[in-house]
Design a protein around this motif. Structure first.
Motif, mmCIF file in Angstrom:
data_model
loop_
_atom_site.group_PDB
_atom_site.id
_atom_site.type_symbol
_atom_site.label_atom_id
_atom_site.label_comp_id
_atom_site.label_asym_id
_atom_site.label_seq_id
_atom_site.Cartn_x
_atom_site.Cartn_y
_atom_site.Cartn_z
ATOM 1 N N SER A 239 0.728 -1.317 -0.377
ATOM 2 C CA SER A 239 0.178 -0.085 0.027
ATOM 3 C C SER A 239 1.247 1.936 0.186
ATOM 4 O O SER A 239 0.856 2.351 -0.800
ATOM 5 C CB SER A 239 -0.988 0.101 1.366
ATOM 6 O OG SER A 239 -1.968 -0.707 0.839
ATOM 7 N N PHE A 240 1.916 1.135 0.628
ATOM 8 C CA PHE A 240 2.822 2.484 0.579
ATOM 9 C C PHE A 240 3.142 2.237 -0.729
ATOM 10 O O PHE A 240 3.735 4.287 -0.937
ATOM 11 C CB PHE A 240 3.902 2.133 1.701
ATOM 12 C CG PHE A 240 5.288 3.304 1.612
ATOM 13 C CD1 PHE A 240 5.535 4.244 1.727
ATOM 14 C CD2 PHE A 240 6.332 2.336 1.066
ATOM 15 C CE1 PHE A 240 6.671 4.957 1.408
ATOM 16 C CE2 PHE A 240 7.835 2.557 0.515
ATOM 17 C CZ PHE A 240 7.358 4.092 0.601
ATOM 18 N N LYS A 241 4.158 1.505 -1.290
ATOM 19 C CA LYS A 241 4.204 1.901 -2.607
ATOM 20 C C LYS A 241 3.395 1.738 -3.914
ATOM 21 O O LYS A 241 3.369 2.734 -4.688
ATOM 22 C CB LYS A 241 4.927 0.674 -2.756
ATOM 23 C CG LYS A 241 6.501 0.185 -2.587
ATOM 24 C CD LYS A 241 7.019 -1.332 -2.350
ATOM 25 C CE LYS A 241 7.715 -1.025 -3.913
ATOM 26 N NZ LYS A 241 8.900 -2.042 -4.062
ATOM 27 N N LEU A 242 2.219 1.749 -3.420
ATOM 28 C CA LEU A 242 0.766 1.963 -4.084
ATOM 29 C C LEU A 242 0.817 3.852 -4.652
ATOM 30 O O LEU A 242 1.017 4.640 -5.385
ATOM 31 C CB LEU A 242 -0.708 1.325 -3.618
ATOM 32 C CG LEU A 242 -1.621 1.280 -4.750
ATOM 33 C CD1 LEU A 242 -1.343 0.670 -5.850
ATOM 34 C CD2 LEU A 242 -2.563 1.141 -4.141
ATOM 35 N N HIS A 243 1.189 3.959 -3.157
ATOM 36 C CA HIS A 243 0.861 5.228 -3.121
ATOM 37 C C HIS A 243 1.923 6.236 -3.281
ATOM 38 O O HIS A 243 1.864 7.761 -4.183
ATOM 39 C CB HIS A 243 0.656 5.743 -1.488
ATOM 40 C CG HIS A 243 0.659 6.962 -1.049
ATOM 41 N ND1 HIS A 243 -0.844 7.451 0.042
ATOM 42 C CD2 HIS A 243 0.227 8.210 -1.809
ATOM 43 C CE1 HIS A 243 -1.068 9.085 -0.306
ATOM 44 N NE2 HIS A 243 -0.235 9.343 -0.621
#
Length: 271
Positions: A239-243
């Motif tokens: 989720s962090f990398k998606l953002h």
């Protein structure tokens, strides 16, 4: 004759849609009225046969939202989303819907608890629905977001953050608060553009190549400090990398990711 048949079907569908929205509007007003009446008096609770004394204070106001959660609808049109939020059986809703052409539609009063974030958490908050405004963008998750849509999203964010004094770091995505369960808004969402307009956070990209990580830097603690639920670390990383690094999606941290985390910590400590 065929044209007439299609016209009858079309009129029936339009009439059905109007009925859905009429029912939804009536139910909205009825529920809001009941809620208003319930606030008029304090019903004393009884605990182990002991009644709690009630003395009303005159010093109060409505609770206000402190977060904004951005979603994409994952549906084919705004009309489909309106219907989804209007039908009782779906049990989902959001405060605003922004169409591809930039049209902004409000579906709930900002002070009402929408049903958009579900099982979610961010920092110490474990029920985002109770403290947030939900904004849905008409998008299937596989297409770029339109200029009109993002432009009007920024306009809406300006209005809401000023009205409720919502901190810029509290503008987040559904995937941020529900890692492993949700991936919206998609990797195509322009978080950097939003941050450059003053909404959400981003890192100083000019420092990315030169930053030197201390050997004691703890990337897991950094994820938690930003706000992610790290109970499932792989989901939190994704989720962090998606953002913040959507072109290199995975559930493991690279050296670049760790530098981004370090720089994001810097940005948050400035606030």
């Amino acid at each position: 004759m065929r044209y007439f048949k299609y016209l009858v079907i079309l009129l029936a569908l339009v009439s059905c849609s109007k009925d859905i929205y009429r029912v939804s509007k009536t139910s909205y007003k009825k529920q809001a009225k009941v809620l208003g009446k319930s606030l008029k008096y304090i019903q004393p609770d009884t605990l182990n046969n002991k009644v709690i004394t009630v003395i009303e204070s005159q010093n109060f106001s409505l609770r206000k939202p402190n977060f904004i959660v951005i979603h994409h609808t994952d549906q084919d049109s705004c009309e489909e989303t309106y219907r989804t939020f209007a039908l009782k059986q779906t049990q989902v809703s959001s405060h605003y819907v922004i169409c591809d052409d930039g049209t902004v539609t409000q579906m709930l009063n900002d002070m009402l608890r929408g049903w958009h974030a579900g099982n979610s958490s961010w920092r110490s908050v474990t029920d985002l629905n109770s403290v947030s405004i939900g904004i849905e963008l008409d998008n299937d998750g596989e297409e770029p977001f339109s200029y009109a849509q993002i432009n009007n999203l920024i306009w809406l964010l300006e209005n809401l953050t000023e009205k409720y004094n919502i901190p810029k770091q509290n503008i987040i995505g559904h995937a941020d608060v529900a890692p492993g369960r949700k991936t919206d808004p998609s990797a195509l969402f322009p978080w950097k553009i939003l941050a450059e307009s003053g909404f959400g956070i981003w890192y100083d990209e000019t420092k990315l190549d030169s930053v030197k990580l201390d050997e004691n830097f703890n990337s897991t603690k950094a994820l938690s400090f930003i706000g992610y639920n790290i109970s499932n670390l792989e989901n939190a990383i994704y989720s962090f990398k998606l953002h913040f690094n959507p072109t290199e999606l995975s559930d493991t941290l690279t050296e670049k990711d760790k530098k981004i985390l370090y720089l994001l910590e810097e940005e948050l400590l400035k606030l």
